[in-house]
Design an enzyme around this catalytic site. Structure first.
Site, PDB file in Angstrom:
ATOM      1  N   HIS A 138      29.864 -22.834  30.936  1.00  0.00           N
ATOM      2  CA  HIS A 138      28.401 -22.748  31.005  1.00  0.00           C
ATOM      3  C   HIS A 138      27.756 -24.063  30.537  1.00  0.00           C
ATOM      4  O   HIS A 138      26.885 -24.614  31.215  1.00  0.00           O
ATOM      5  CB  HIS A 138      27.881 -21.587  30.163  1.00  0.00           C
ATOM      6  CG  HIS A 138      26.395 -21.615  29.975  1.00  0.00           C
ATOM      7  ND1 HIS A 138      25.504 -21.236  30.952  1.00  0.00           N
ATOM      8  CD2 HIS A 138      25.637 -22.036  28.929  1.00  0.00           C
ATOM      9  CE1 HIS A 138      24.271 -21.405  30.512  1.00  0.00           C
ATOM     10  NE2 HIS A 138      24.324 -21.898  29.286  1.00  0.00           N
ATOM     11  N   HIS A 143      24.822 -27.185  32.121  1.00  0.00           N
ATOM     12  CA  HIS A 143      23.739 -27.942  31.476  1.00  0.00           C
ATOM     13  C   HIS A 143      23.837 -29.452  31.636  1.00  0.00           C
ATOM     14  O   HIS A 143      22.814 -30.130  31.689  1.00  0.00           O
ATOM     15  CB  HIS A 143      23.713 -27.651  29.972  1.00  0.00           C
ATOM     16  CG  HIS A 143      23.059 -26.355  29.601  1.00  0.00           C
ATOM     17  ND1 HIS A 143      21.696 -26.169  29.678  1.00  0.00           N
ATOM     18  CD2 HIS A 143      23.572 -25.189  29.153  1.00  0.00           C
ATOM     19  CE1 HIS A 143      21.406 -24.938  29.278  1.00  0.00           C
ATOM     20  NE2 HIS A 143      22.532 -24.322  28.965  1.00  0.00           N
ATOM     21  N   GLU A 186      17.327 -22.663  31.544  1.00  0.00           N
ATOM     22  CA  GLU A 186      18.374 -21.677  31.835  1.00  0.00           C
ATOM     23  C   GLU A 186      18.234 -21.014  33.208  1.00  0.00           C
ATOM     24  O   GLU A 186      19.224 -20.818  33.898  1.00  0.00           O
ATOM     25  CB  GLU A 186      18.419 -20.588  30.749  1.00  0.00           C
ATOM     26  CG  GLU A 186      18.836 -21.076  29.365  1.00  0.00           C
ATOM     27  CD  GLU A 186      20.316 -21.478  29.249  1.00  0.00           C
ATOM     28  OE1 GLU A 186      21.073 -21.332  30.221  1.00  0.00           O
ATOM     29  OE2 GLU A 186      20.690 -21.952  28.162  1.00  0.00           O
ATOM     30  N   SER A 205      25.925 -21.445  36.493  1.00  0.00           N
ATOM     31  CA  SER A 205      27.242 -21.111  35.940  1.00  0.00           C
ATOM     32  C   SER A 205      27.617 -19.658  36.207  1.00  0.00           C
ATOM     33  O   SER A 205      28.639 -19.184  35.718  1.00  0.00           O
ATOM     34  CB  SER A 205      27.283 -21.426  34.434  1.00  0.00           C
ATOM     35  OG  SER A 205      26.307 -20.695  33.726  1.00  0.00           O
TER      36      SER A 205
HETATM   37 FE    FE Z   1      22.669 -22.381  28.075  1.00  0.00          FE
END
Ligand code: FE
Ligand code: PHE
Length: 299
Positions: A138, A143, A186, A205
């Site tokens: 993730h 990110h 997010e 993700s």
């Molecule tokens: Fe995150």
């Protein structure tokens, strides 16, 4: 500039097991790369290949280009030290290995100084499709690529500084700011010339949400509106009921430039908005059917 007291230093005698890597300053570790197992690298390879295929035509161009430019491949779990050479040259960001979630103020302080904390361990094979806490896949796959983008890189630093400030104002201000992070960093969508695309790390993700966020009729898709987002509750246990769409990263940067202090004061006088609510004032890209939504559970 001064070396921060919690900057990474070499740690000896690393152990492989999650939770057993020496932690030398509030959760920070050196990535114990040599201790990843063949299963760990295979989990990375499986997830990487699957998501990359899914994300062509779904993730925004900036994300896909940045991921290529960083030199991430499915072959092996990347070394933070190698990614750092590319990332630091591009935008001045560096990755920091961490054991897991950090105390809020530490997290904000890292972002404010262009350090992005990345969880060093990767999920087990039986957690391929879903894991509750952020893991390496993730954090790194989701990110890190956009930190190569100069505008997004600036946004994340500004967010960190805003976090330090909100922390000093109080819990309600922090909650307003957290909602902004949730619905942009997010779970954000972006309007590209050829259609809606994903940029949020929580979506890219996730196999299921990569498809759901763009293609399902169930969720709302609503134009970005700063104060509206800061009032909107969200889901942590299911796919989102609402996604917010930005026009560009410049729009995000411009909208979040002003001092939030008076905004926090104003929001304190207003009700929150439910995770699935559509208001008359909203710029609606798609009004969700609400199919499959569970009642309650907004946070
Ligand atoms: Fe995150
Ligand atoms: N301008 C915001 C403030 O004054 C800081 C911020 C920038 C917050 C970008 C989030 C994102 O608090």
């Amino acid at each position: 500039s001064a070396q921060p007291s919690n900057a990474p230093r070499r740690v000896e005698n690393l152990h492989t097991e999650k939770g057993k890597v020496p932690v030398y300053a509030t959760g920070i570790v050196e990535q114990p790369w040599d201790t990843y197992s063949a299963d760990d690298h295979a989990t990375w390879a499986t997830l990487y290949a699957r998501q990359r295929e899914l994300l062509v035509g779904r993730a925004c161009d900036e994300f896909l280009q940045a991921q290529d430019a960083m030199g991430m491949t499915p072959d092996a779990i990347p070394k933070f030290t190698e990614l750092n050479e590319v990332l630091e040259a591009a935008t001045g960001w560096t990755l920091l290995g961490v054991e897991g979630l950090l105390p809020e103020l530490d997290f904000f302080d890292h972002l404010a100084n262009r350090r992005f904390p990345v969880t060093w361990w990767i999920r087990r094979p039986d957690q391929i499709d879903y894991i509750e806490e952020p893991d390496l896949f993730h954090d790194l796959f989701g990110h890190v690529p956009l930190l190569m983008n100069p505008v997004f890189a600036d946004y994340m630093e500004a967010y960190g500084k805003g976090g330090v400030k909100a922390h000093g104002i109080g819990p309600d201000a922090l909650q307003n700011l957290t909602r902004l992070y949730w619905y942009t960093v997010e779970f954000g969508l972006i309007q590209q010339a050829d259609g809606l695309r994903i940029f949020g790390a929580g979506i890219v993700s996730s196999k299921g949400e990569s498809i759901y966020s763009l293609e399902s009729d169930a969720p709302n898709r609503i134009g970005f509106d700063l104060e509206r987002i800061m009032r909107t509750r969200y889901r942590i246990d299911t796919y989102q009921k609402t996604y917010f769409v930005i026009d560009s990263f410049e729009q995000l940067m411009d909208a979040t430039g002003p001092d939030f202090t008076p905004i926090y004061a104003r929001l304190a006088q207003q009700d929150t908005v439910g995770a699935g609510t559509v208001r008359d004032e909203d710029r609606v890209f798609h009004r969700g059917t609400g199919e499959g939504w569970t009642a309650g559970g907004d946070v």
